[in-house]
Scaffold this motif. Structure first.
Motif, mmCIF file in Angstrom:
data_model
loop_
_atom_site.group_PDB
_atom_site.id
_atom_site.type_symbol
_atom_site.label_atom_id
_atom_site.label_comp_id
_atom_site.label_asym_id
_atom_site.label_seq_id
_atom_site.Cartn_x
_atom_site.Cartn_y
_atom_site.Cartn_z
ATOM 1 N N SER A 34 0.840 -1.209 0.000
ATOM 2 C CA SER A 34 0.000 0.000 0.000
ATOM 3 C C SER A 34 0.871 1.253 0.000
ATOM 4 O O SER A 34 0.533 2.237 -0.655
ATOM 5 C CB SER A 34 -0.918 0.009 1.224
ATOM 6 N N ILE A 35 1.997 1.198 0.723
ATOM 7 C CA ILE A 35 2.898 2.362 0.741
ATOM 8 C C ILE A 35 3.499 2.569 -0.660
ATOM 9 O O ILE A 35 3.514 3.675 -1.189
ATOM 10 C CB ILE A 35 4.026 2.172 1.791
ATOM 11 N N ILE A 36 3.942 1.466 -1.261
ATOM 12 C CA ILE A 36 4.562 1.570 -2.593
ATOM 13 C C ILE A 36 3.560 2.108 -3.619
ATOM 14 O O ILE A 36 3.866 2.973 -4.427
ATOM 15 C CB ILE A 36 5.106 0.187 -3.049
ATOM 16 N N LEU A 37 2.323 1.577 -3.561
ATOM 17 C CA LEU A 37 1.303 1.984 -4.546
ATOM 18 C C LEU A 37 0.636 3.311 -4.164
ATOM 19 O O LEU A 37 -0.142 3.854 -4.944
ATOM 20 C CB LEU A 37 0.226 0.901 -4.681
ATOM 21 N N LYS A 38 0.924 3.762 -2.956
ATOM 22 C CA LYS A 38 0.298 4.984 -2.419
ATOM 23 C C LYS A 38 -1.231 4.860 -2.467
ATOM 24 O O LYS A 38 -1.946 5.821 -2.744
ATOM 25 C CB LYS A 38 0.757 6.227 -3.191
ATOM 26 N N THR A 39 -1.724 3.647 -2.274
ATOM 27 C CA THR A 39 -3.166 3.404 -2.310
ATOM 28 C C THR A 39 -3.548 2.484 -1.157
ATOM 29 O O THR A 39 -3.014 1.378 -1.049
ATOM 30 C CB THR A 39 -3.575 2.681 -3.623
ATOM 31 N N TRP A 40 -4.486 2.937 -0.333
ATOM 32 C CA TRP A 40 -4.952 2.108 0.774
ATOM 33 C C TRP A 40 -6.384 1.687 0.501
ATOM 34 O O TRP A 40 -7.165 2.457 -0.049
ATOM 35 C CB TRP A 40 -4.858 2.889 2.095
ATOM 36 N N LYS B 116 -6.474 0.505 -6.420
ATOM 37 C CA LYS B 116 -7.301 0.399 -5.213
ATOM 38 C C LYS B 116 -7.847 -1.036 -5.096
ATOM 39 O O LYS B 116 -7.859 -1.623 -4.010
ATOM 40 C CB LYS B 116 -8.447 1.408 -5.304
ATOM 41 N N SER B 119 -4.975 -3.274 -4.080
ATOM 42 C CA SER B 119 -4.633 -3.077 -2.669
ATOM 43 C C SER B 119 -5.662 -3.777 -1.768
ATOM 44 O O SER B 119 -5.309 -4.420 -0.774
ATOM 45 C CB SER B 119 -4.580 -1.572 -2.398
#
Lengths: 232, 290
Positions: A34-40, B116, B119
């Motif tokens: 999630s940090i790498i993709l900057k998407t949570w 998204k 994730s």
């Protein structure tokens, strides 16, 4: 005897440390991604998914722990639950090694052989998968993008669960009839029922079916439990 | 864009996980080996255990590798690789990923291109599978000491455990089989104008509609039937023919691929009216929940 107690106790201490380290490491995977993709992911959706899966996975998890611990030994159990693929690989591998070495589960010798066998199996599996992924990922990616294979990849789930199902139904065919019929009926009424809800229904039906089919095995136990409650 | 699933950073995470598994396995091998020698177990017996365990594991490991590639179409190769290296089990991972995607209106049949969605799938697969690790150390010692001996001796209890595990597993499989027979997937998608642009209402909110994105039909049922037939044939061959015995663990991946090959063949040779037949019209807008 004192030595035996000490060795098993030590294995449990090592196992506990590695187990919680693995749990932390596992949880770091989605965090890092999630940090790498900057998407949570939205908490709402994760909550929904966990609420759907938790009863299923967690009940299965409890059943697995109770079933496998006595057969795998302490070290083997801690390793198996971290590396997975227990029923299709680690369990038969450990049992096979103990049989070859002529040692029994739940003895100190059995513990040593089972642990070595499962650790070696985990290493082998990890290496085979890593080498395979690195060597063939590109080839596979090109093949799967091809239009000719579209029909194949759109039908991965029927192919996978058909094959997986056949191996289980061959052994326990009577258990499969009720949940499949029940699943089909639910989908006739509500065709877009998500797999999570559908699974909950089919698992409950399957377990009730199993208790009824093997009533000679389960009823004495149920009678014993309810009998005890009545006596209390 | 879809490269995000297989970026160098993702590979680094996978190597980190592998390093952990290797370290844990080596740790237990060294400790057990040492204790084995203390117990007087012969070096030859220990070496035989190592060799036979390697040989025993190669075939199932290849079948796990095949399933990594199967899931890789939708999820990229790294996530299935990690998930099937740690705790992973094909059925559970597929179920977790599909459940998460269903909630987002997607499916494992299609490649995930949205970060998204990806994730969410990563989190769902992880949270679903780590549960045994939270309580294993608490119960393992007690179980082994108190129940362990009894269960391994008491065939009746062991048999009940086997049947309940099998029943739970068959329940999972049945849900997917039922969906291959007569299920469909409904997703919320934006309404497009004639030029293919998204439309918005007066309040500036995106106009969406529920449409059928996927449906079972002739091809999914044929694939299912052929997967079952191939698996039964391969299993029977492996059990009846002595020379094929060692290939039994290949039966599952082989049957799966043979059935997928049949899907391709049927899509080419059957008339479109049959090959493309689905119970519910894909692309059709629906009201309510289906």
């Amino acid at each position: 005897m004192a030595d035996k107690k000490n060795y098993f106790d030590r294995v449990h201490i090592w196992g506990t440390v590695w187990n919680y380290a693995a749990l932390l490491m596992m949880m770091m995977v989605p965090v890092m991604m999630s940090i790498i993709l900057k998407t949570w992911p939205s908490l709402n959706i994760i909550g929904k998914v966990v609420a759907t899966l938790a009863p299923l996975y967690w009940v299965t998890g409890i059943i697995e722990v109770v079933t496998y611990v006595p057969m795998l030994g302490a070290g083997g159990t801690y390793l198996s639950f971290v590396t997975g693929n227990i029923s299709n690989l680690k369990l038969p591998c450990g049992l096979n090694a103990m049989e070859n070495a002529k040692v029994r589960p739940n003895t100190e010798e059995g513990e040593v052989i089972s642990t070595i066998s499962i650790a070696v199996s985990s290493l082998t599996t990890t290496i085979v998968i890593a080498v395979g992924v690195l060597a063939f990922a590109k080839v596979f990616s090109t093949a799967s993008d091809n239009q000719t294979f579209k029909a194949a990849f759109s039908n991965v789930l029927p192919a996978l669960f058909g094959a997986l199902g056949a191996s289980y139904f061959a052994k326990h065919w009577r258990l499969g009839i009720a949940p499949i019929i029940c699943g089909v009926i639910v989908l006739l009424i509500a065709p877009s029922t998500g797999v999570g809800i559908l699974m909950f229904v089919t698992i409950v039906v399957s377990i009730i079916g199993a208790v009824l089919i093997y009533h000679d095995l389960f009823f004495p136990l149920l009678k014993g439990i309810f009998g005890k409650k009545k006596n209390k | 864009m879809e490269q995000f699933k297989e970026s160098p950073a993702m590979y680094a995470i996978a190597f980190g996980v592998i390093a952990f598994i290797a370290a844990q396995s080596f740790f237990f091998i060294v400790k057990s080996w040492k204790h084995g020698k203390e117990l007087g177990i012969k070096r030859e017996t220990l070496m035989n255990t190592v060799t036979s365990s390697i040989l025993f594991s190669i075939a199932p490991a290849i079948s796990i590798l095949v399933t990594v590639f199967v899931l890789a179409k939708a999820l990229g190769v790294i996530l299935p690789w990690i998930r099937l290296t740690v705790i992973g089990n094909l059925a559970y991972e597929t179920v977790a990923a599909e459940t998460a995607l269903n909630n987002l209106g997607g499916s494992l049949s299609k490649e995930i291109t949205d970060m998204k969605q990806f994730s969410t799938v990563v989190w769902a697969m992880t949270i679903g599978s780590v549960f045994p690790l939270t309580f294993l150390p608490i119960v393992c010692k007690k179980l082994q000491k108190k129940i362990g001996g009894a269960v391994s001796k008491d065939e009746r209890t062991a048999k009940m455990g086997d049947i309940l595990s099998a029943a739970a597993f068959i329940g999972i499989i049945s849900a997917f089989i039922a969906r291959a027979i007569n299920g469909c997937t409904i997703a919320t998608e934006p309404v497009l104008d004639a030029a293919g642009n998204e439309m918005f209402d007066e309040a500036g909110k995106k106009i969406t509609q529920k449409i059928i994105t996927e449906s079972s039909g002739a091809l999914s049922i044929l694939t299912l039937i052929f997967a079952i037939i191939f698996m039964l044939i391969f299993m029977t061959l492996c059990r009846k023919v002595k020379a094929l015995e060692k290939f039994e663990s290949f039966a599952m991946p082989l049957a799966m691929f043979a059935a997928m090959a049949c899907a391709v063949i049927f899509s080419k040779i059957l008339p479109p009216s049959i090959a493309d037949f689905t119970w519910y019209e894909v692309g059709k807008a629906v009201t309510g929940n289906g």
